[in-house]
Design an enzyme around this catalytic site. Sequence first.
Site, PDB file in Angstrom:
ATOM      1  N   THR D  12       0.804  -1.220   0.000  1.00 47.24           N
ATOM      2  CA  THR D  12       0.000   0.000   0.000  1.00 47.24           C
ATOM      3  C   THR D  12       0.841   1.276   0.000  1.00 47.24           C
ATOM      4  OG1 THR D  12      -0.159  -0.047   2.406  1.00 47.24           O
ATOM      5  CG2 THR D  12      -1.953  -1.088   1.165  1.00 47.24           C
ATOM      6  N   GLY D  13       2.144   1.158   0.251  1.00 45.30           N
ATOM      7  CA  GLY D  13       2.988   2.359   0.332  1.00 45.30           C
ATOM      8  C   GLY D  13       3.348   2.932  -1.030  1.00 45.30           C
ATOM      9  N   ARG D 109      21.182  -5.180   2.199  1.00 45.41           N
ATOM     10  CA  ARG D 109      21.986  -4.758   1.042  1.00 45.41           C
ATOM     11  C   ARG D 109      23.479  -4.958   1.242  1.00 45.41           C
ATOM     12  NH1 ARG D 109      19.407   1.051   0.414  1.00 45.41           N
ATOM     13  NH2 ARG D 109      17.394   0.474  -0.505  1.00 45.41           N
ATOM     14  N   CYS D 148      17.828   4.754  -3.507  1.00 44.68           N
ATOM     15  CA  CYS D 148      17.320   5.492  -4.668  1.00 44.68           C
ATOM     16  C   CYS D 148      18.313   6.479  -5.249  1.00 44.68           C
ATOM     17  CB  CYS D 148      16.011   6.185  -4.320  1.00 44.68           C
ATOM     18  SG  CYS D 148      16.029   7.114  -2.776  1.00 44.68           S
ATOM     19  N   LYS D 204      24.744   5.339   3.210  1.00 47.28           N
ATOM     20  CA  LYS D 204      24.299   4.354   2.220  1.00 47.28           C
ATOM     21  C   LYS D 204      24.948   4.606   0.872  1.00 47.28           C
ATOM     22  CE  LYS D 204      19.699   3.597   4.233  1.00 47.28           C
ATOM     23  NZ  LYS D 204      18.306   4.050   4.144  1.00 47.28           N
ATOM     24  N   HIS D 241      15.407  12.131  -8.515  1.00 51.33           N
ATOM     25  CA  HIS D 241      16.603  12.428  -7.736  1.00 51.33           C
ATOM     26  C   HIS D 241      17.721  12.868  -8.677  1.00 51.33           C
ATOM     27  CE1 HIS D 241      14.667  11.037  -4.249  1.00 51.33           C
ATOM     28  NE2 HIS D 241      15.427  10.020  -3.888  1.00 51.33           N
ATOM     29  N   ASN D 326      13.369   8.285  -8.959  1.00 49.69           N
ATOM     30  CA  ASN D 326      13.724   7.599  -7.719  1.00 49.69           C
ATOM     31  C   ASN D 326      12.798   6.431  -7.391  1.00 49.69           C
ATOM     32  OD1 ASN D 326      11.993  10.026  -7.305  1.00 49.69           O
ATOM     33  ND2 ASN D 326      11.790   9.151  -5.261  1.00 49.69           N
TER      34      ASN D 326
END
Lengths: 350, 350, 350, 350
Positions: D12-13, D109, D148, D204, D241, D326
């Site tokens: 749902t996001g 990751r 992203c 990140k 981005h 992104n």
Amino acid sequence: MSRIPVAILGATGTVGQKFIRLLADHPWFEIAQVAASADRIGKRYGDEVRWRETTPLPAAVANLTLTAAEPMGGVPIAFSALDAGIAREIEPAFARAGTLVVSNASAFRMEPDVPLLIPEVNGAHLGLLAPQRVARGWSGGIIANPNCSTAALVVALAPLHQAFGLRRVVVATLQAASGAGYPGVPSLDLLGNVIPFIGGEEEKIERETRKLLGTFVDTTVRDAAVTVSAMVHRVPVVDGHMVSVSLAFDRAPTPEEAMAVLEQFHGDAAVTALPSSPTPVIEVDRRPDRPQSRLDLDRGGGMAVTVGRVRACPLHHLRLVALSHNLVRGAAGAAVQNAEWAVASGVVPR
Amino acid sequence: MSRIPVAILGATGTVGQKFIRLLADHPWFEIAQVAASADRIGKRYGDEVRWRETTPLPAAVANLTLTAAEPMGGVPIAFSALDAGIAREIEPAFARAGTLVVSNASAFRMEPDVPLLIPEVNGAHLGLLAPQRVARGWSGGIIANPNCSTAALVVALAPLHQAFGLRRVVVATLQAASGAGYPGVPSLDLLGNVIPFIGGEEEKIERETRKLLGTFVDTTVRDAAVTVSAMVHRVPVVDGHMVSVSLAFDRAPTPEEAMAVLEQFHGDAAVTALPSSPTPVIEVDRRPDRPQSRLDLDRGGGMAVTVGRVRACPLHHLRLVALSHNLVRGAAGAAVQNAEWAVASGVVPR
Amino acid sequence: MSRIPVAILGATGTVGQKFIRLLADHPWFEIAQVAASADRIGKRYGDEVRWRETTPLPAAVANLTLTAAEPMGGVPIAFSALDAGIAREIEPAFARAGTLVVSNASAFRMEPDVPLLIPEVNGAHLGLLAPQRVARGWSGGIIANPNCSTAALVVALAPLHQAFGLRRVVVATLQAASGAGYPGVPSLDLLGNVIPFIGGEEEKIERETRKLLGTFVDTTVRDAAVTVSAMVHRVPVVDGHMVSVSLAFDRAPTPEEAMAVLEQFHGDAAVTALPSSPTPVIEVDRRPDRPQSRLDLDRGGGMAVTVGRVRACPLHHLRLVALSHNLVRGAAGAAVQNAEWAVASGVVPR
Amino acid sequence: MSRIPVAILGATGTVGQKFIRLLADHPWFEIAQVAASADRIGKRYGDEVRWRETTPLPAAVANLTLTAAEPMGGVPIAFSALDAGIAREIEPAFARAGTLVVSNASAFRMEPDVPLLIPEVNGAHLGLLAPQRVARGWSGGIIANPNCSTAALVVALAPLHQAFGLRRVVVATLQAASGAGYPGVPSLDLLGNVIPFIGGEEEKIERETRKLLGTFVDTTVRDAAVTVSAMVHRVPVVDGHMVSVSLAFDRAPTPEEAMAVLEQFHGDAAVTALPSSPTPVIEVDRRPDRPQSRLDLDRGGGMAVTVGRVRACPLHHLRLVALSHNLVRGAAGAAVQNAEWAVASGVVPR
């Protein structure tokens, strides 16, 4: 069939670019001429345009050479994205030379013999073209689409007028930056701001609505007996004009009746069949906070009008919000659909 | 005189912060208590607040310890920036304990015995406080200011109502993000977008306007016989609520007559003398494109209402645009002025 | 003392308006002349300006008559908000006629004999004025403030350079719309967008930084041996230029050492005493997400630079973010402070 | 072939919705399961989602019933749009049960045995999956796509690294609101503002870049010997981005050499053939002011990276600007392409 060659007048501007995007893969039309102001004649379109669409400029158009805004043989239709002042001179020259000018300019919209058209709403007004040709001695002609905010308004009002007899409208608009063209509104004026003024816009909305909802009788259009009061605002939105309205009718509908009428609205079958006609014409969104300018502007390829918040009004009968893409349903898309309607109606030779 | 100690309930929110900014150097009031939700009690205000004002957090306030939202001895006035649901419980507790609650919350605004006040407009409504105290057995009491968009609207309408007898109002609002508090509206919802919905807002505008323009007779307020239809919109503006209105009157004024009345508007001399009262109350801006949300919101220290585009209406009699700072005239500043009015009227012991 | 009459060249533009706002109540200067382009000469300033400041246009200035950009007797200082091209012609004419031109234009900034000044950073560079007058045969002269983004950058770098010996800078800027003047950037280009290009800006930042951090020796300024690489971006922000930097030094400081140096930074006592000098010059904000363009631009009346996120750099030694008001510290405020410095230094007769 | 059933975790996001849009007409995959948090299980997706895409929610997905985030038989691939904390628990459960988790979460990751994949850049890193399965006793597994902003950066850097040996990177990002999910950043924080901080983002970018550009040898990936310094900024842009970089290499290329390498960049033929792989991978735009966030984000269906302003650097060797969508190249599109790569590589049974 082979495609009909068309010209675009004012091809480098915001509306001109939208014409190019919409006509890039059009089944009936093919861009044969792109015209611009005198200092650009002879230059390559792709070199002169400051392309602002998010899809790439089609290579075939990029390589066209910009011409003067003069009729070219073998191009029966010219789309006009000219400013009103220039349109007033150039459009008649094309019409006289046999071209059907399909205009987004305001120059001739309110001329009694010029069809001001939204095919789903008043396709029959195209009947003005024949007397126009006779009276003016033109073998071509001029047909026009309404002002960008009027377009969203009238598509939403037309079915309600047909069903319930519209009498009074108070409309507040929240209009996007792109309605002012490019460079248009300075960012210092619009970032985080609202400007409650757009020159001439309120008068256009008030006048054009009456003509669009009017009746074609014999050889003239009789304005609808609707009183419109418009209050316009420019808001920091890129594309998408929203209109919020309070409406009074001869016969008061409930919100549910109104929504049913809106959802079922469509033009004649011949209009529905046009390549640019959306199905449905109006999308009624029952979510409490829709339509929204940025999220709902592209429905129906930008040609649908989204209506929401249909509710009773403490003063008149109904309130609702309508939204459409000001450069598509409100400008270039409207003109393309008008040209399709002219072709389908047989007033342009194929 | 020594300054009156005051409490701020909901001190860390958007309106709470504006209270702190406005009261930092107030000639009559001194912040003695800052209250917040249970998990913050005992902590330093400066450590808990996510300060969003562009002026620095005053050091004296930063060092205050957050208390529970409970009455503290020796603090006769409490400013409430609470949410309506919480206000419904907490504000009566303060009133019972002898505190005058000056509330920005909507919880009690429409209670018949609660003064809903804009001192310049209806200062006499403060007369409701005495019967409120009797009926409820309170030694303190509750007075309220209107909703943020209603404030701009009613300041602009009041002088016209007094002069010409207002009957019908269609109002479209263009409201800023800060009206929804913090975190409030997600940026993904508001960047480059318009949201034509704010829960409960249209009803508040319609109801509160009638009460604010009403008449205090004996011990009650009789609503004004004005019909209001509101259409609200959230726009990507930080601060500043704009309202665009179409108005019908008993006696139709010309735009010039209306502007003269607006420019000359002022409250009673005692109201004009309050520290937070702006002079003039209404600034009429004759430039064609004003007021604008970002440029005109700080006039009169955020307490003035700027009116522009006063013009005839094809449907009713007049159209105009009004703007004010939603966190000052529409929230914290309004409450501070109300407290000043209460003090000047002698209903709070000094 | 009586105030010194000053002229403003380019008085109707964005920077010109900021000059008027800053000089409205200035203790030393009084606006005696407002000059604009030829088509506006003889007209009333208040009628010609499209006033964009949020405070009212002072009545005394509104009533001034616009003059040609020509020296007027008895006005020893002229603030220039001219475009570079025009400045190149007009500023020398004023200088020749005995006026000290305090320029925000880029036209003469990099001339070896023109002081490029930030009083707290390199006030001694004013010493270039005397040889300038001799060499050019001017009784007046030209002094300049840096480019708007350079200003924020160099104020933040100067104390670190003094303490640790700056060698390498990579700077990314996030610049506001007002830096491009009015009408400047079209809203269609900037709403919800980033433009990673501003013509000539990267070169200005790279060159001006070396000169500003340079050393005045005898009659010349020797550039600092600092290599600067700039990457500029226009973002949808009204006012406030942010710079993000990665820095290498001769002697690597820890973030805490750097912050201590930044917080203690001040110019000479004579500079600190100038009316426009902020105290502190640099505000170090230790909150993790500050400075922010909209919230922190007005510190120190727009003359302070806010520095945050001082942290180690995996590649060089330090990273940090600095922000200032591009129209105040980056333009009009910088020029006003430069004029104050010139007066305090005795190079302008009082 | 029949399409492979897939699950979407966190459906749902913001990223979950983008998965649904991208998978709606996918030639290889078919949405069989949509999972959400506990309070939504058993409800209809169309009723629970606050759909924010501008294209309509596909009816087939709207009618799916939300499930718990637990493996369902016959669904060999699960796309994870979970928050990192939750992903850390749920993704291994799926992997253990035989599902290939294609994750957008940051949770795994940087695990040495988890492939962090951009197929065009380091498709061979998929070779980590076999040892991962052995070591962890999983019949499924986890593969991840980068953060992203890292995605745009590394696509642009990879061909330059291959050709010239990248050594040092200073990168400044200008990141869109949608990168923070929904509700994400409050509008009061982002309207007309820049926030120079995103928690954990700089780390990140710095770590993931080294892994992505690393070399798969035997059963491990050796990080590239590249030093990266990142400075991140959130700007008031909806999607897209941008990264601005200064680069040092073993062998310094000219801008023209760099652009040639960028334009010719492509993955292995098998990667190019994937449904989501754009052609070209990188679009080099030579216009001086491109790429721009709002105009260039949709190139290659959102999977292309647009590079512009390739120019020399006074400090290092090259500067350039890169942009990508992104939510597509930087999130859901990346994961879909990774799943395609896994299928094409035979590590998922069809």
